[in-house]
Design a protein around this motif. Sequence first.
Motif, short mmCIF file in Angstrom:
data_model
loop_
_atom_site.label_atom_id
_atom_site.label_comp_id
_atom_site.label_asym_id
_atom_site.label_seq_id
_atom_site.Cartn_x
_atom_site.Cartn_y
_atom_site.Cartn_z
N ALA A 104 5.82 6.89 -5.67
CA ALA A 104 5.56 5.56 -5.08
C ALA A 104 4.96 4.60 -6.10
CB ALA A 104 4.62 5.71 -3.88
N LYS A 105 4.02 5.09 -6.89
CA LYS A 105 3.41 4.24 -7.92
C LYS A 105 4.43 3.79 -8.94
CE LYS A 105 -0.75 5.58 -9.33
NZ LYS A 105 -1.84 6.49 -9.75
N ILE A 138 3.04 10.33 -4.14
CA ILE A 138 2.21 9.23 -4.64
C ILE A 138 2.65 8.83 -6.04
CG2 ILE A 138 -0.15 8.45 -5.07
CD1 ILE A 138 0.65 9.23 -2.12
N LEU A 176 6.62 1.06 -7.37
CA LEU A 176 5.91 -0.22 -7.33
C LEU A 176 5.81 -0.84 -8.72
CD1 LEU A 176 3.05 0.58 -4.79
CD2 LEU A 176 5.00 -0.93 -4.44
N ARG A 180 2.90 -3.49 -9.21
CA ARG A 180 1.66 -2.84 -9.62
C ARG A 180 1.56 -2.90 -11.14
NH1 ARG A 180 -1.45 1.01 -5.99
NH2 ARG A 180 -0.94 0.14 -3.95
N CYS A 225 -3.24 7.55 -3.43
CA CYS A 225 -2.83 7.30 -2.04
C CYS A 225 -3.88 6.42 -1.36
CB CYS A 225 -2.70 8.63 -1.30
SG CYS A 225 -2.11 8.49 0.40
N ARG A 253 6.13 4.79 2.08
CA ARG A 253 5.94 6.22 1.96
C ARG A 253 7.21 6.83 1.36
NH1 ARG A 253 6.37 11.38 5.56
NH2 ARG A 253 5.78 12.92 3.99
N THR A 288 4.14 -1.77 3.16
CA THR A 288 3.52 -0.48 2.89
C THR A 288 4.65 0.54 2.77
OG1 THR A 288 1.85 1.12 3.64
CG2 THR A 288 3.17 0.04 5.34
N SER A 342 0.83 -1.21 0.00
CA SER A 342 0.00 0.00 0.00
C SER A 342 0.86 1.26 0.00
CB SER A 342 -0.95 0.01 1.20
OG SER A 342 -0.24 -0.19 2.41
N ILE A 343 0.26 2.34 -0.48
CA ILE A 343 0.96 3.63 -0.64
C ILE A 343 0.46 4.62 0.41
CG2 ILE A 343 1.34 5.60 -2.15
CD1 ILE A 343 0.97 3.71 -4.53
N GLN A 344 1.40 5.24 1.11
CA GLN A 344 1.06 6.23 2.12
C GLN A 344 1.69 7.58 1.79
OE1 GLN A 344 1.26 5.13 6.23
NE2 GLN A 344 1.35 2.92 5.80
N SER A 345 1.13 8.62 2.43
CA SER A 345 1.75 9.94 2.38
C SER A 345 1.41 10.65 3.69
CB SER A 345 1.23 10.75 1.18
OG SER A 345 1.92 12.00 1.10
#
Length: 345
Positions: free
Chosen positions: A241-242, A238, A245, A251, A46, A227, A225, A19-22
């Motif tokens: 991060a994408k 974000i 991944l 992803r 996010c 950030r 996960t 999972s992606i956090q900010s």
Amino acid sequence: MTRQIHVGPVAVGGGAPVSIQSMLNVPTTDVAGCLAQLRALAAAGCEIARLAVPNDRAAAAFAEIAAQSPLPLVADIHFDYRLALAVAAGGAAKIRINPGNIGGPDRVRAVADACGARGIPIRIGVNGGSLEREILEKYGHPTAEALVESAFSHIRLLEDCGFTDLCVSMKSSSVPTMMAAYRLFHERSDYPLHLGVTETGTAYMGTVKSAMGIGGLLCLGIGDTIRVSLTADPVEEIRAAKAILQAAGLRQEGVNIVACPTCGRTRIDLIGLVRQVEEALADCKKPITVAVMGCVVNGPGEAREADVGIAGGEDCGILFVKGQQQKKLPYDQLLPALLDYIDRL
């Protein structure tokens, strides 16, 4: 495989997608500003957002924000256990706090009991810049071993309260130190890991450091996960991060653009064309690989694994699919033809 926790509806660890956090960069007391930023982060992809809760006013605002947030919220608490109790009652989906910094065992148990009763996980967040004095004296500086020892000291305090709904991070501004710490912890524990390189700097340098540290660990199968910490608009975190991944093969959503680095055979404005393609497909959710190549001689062959691509030549170019030429087109029609083909996929 790590054990699994749940941050609101988002599963972390236990085989769940990374999972992606900010983290918001507006004051938590600015409720309207926080909600606007949360909506922008959610639209960018996010999945979990963190807010600083430094005082009682922020804790009260956190509850108001949580009631309207499109994302599950993590409350970032330092030292004051009463703030942790307040946000636990105010809708926090996770709390980031180090139990060794909040006082005696009674305070640690109060937080553990409040979170346990509501199914709220806790993230233990160890940082190379704020290690305990005795650990720094033992190791001399923030080594990987020092970060791991600090993490386990905090974990034990919560485990002594019967609380194991935990996630752990061991961040450092040094990529090699951060990677070594996470690898060492991963060998010793099955708690889910929140990956991050801290204090990375601008969007450019910060993305490079994060891609090395976070991406390197993900390719080793470590991390649940993430950030990406940037001195920039959190939406940029974000996007980075994408991309990390996607590069790590974790992803498939969205377009993967491949392009050659240009050479003496290039007869088109390849750099400008790639930028146009990237901008035009920024919101495309189709899991496809798109190639933008500088010449028709080697381009289609080098990018034969791409779903679709374009390659430029002298005043013209081609549209190709899986390495096979489909159309020969004037240069100014290459981009429209590419976008039209993708539109019809």
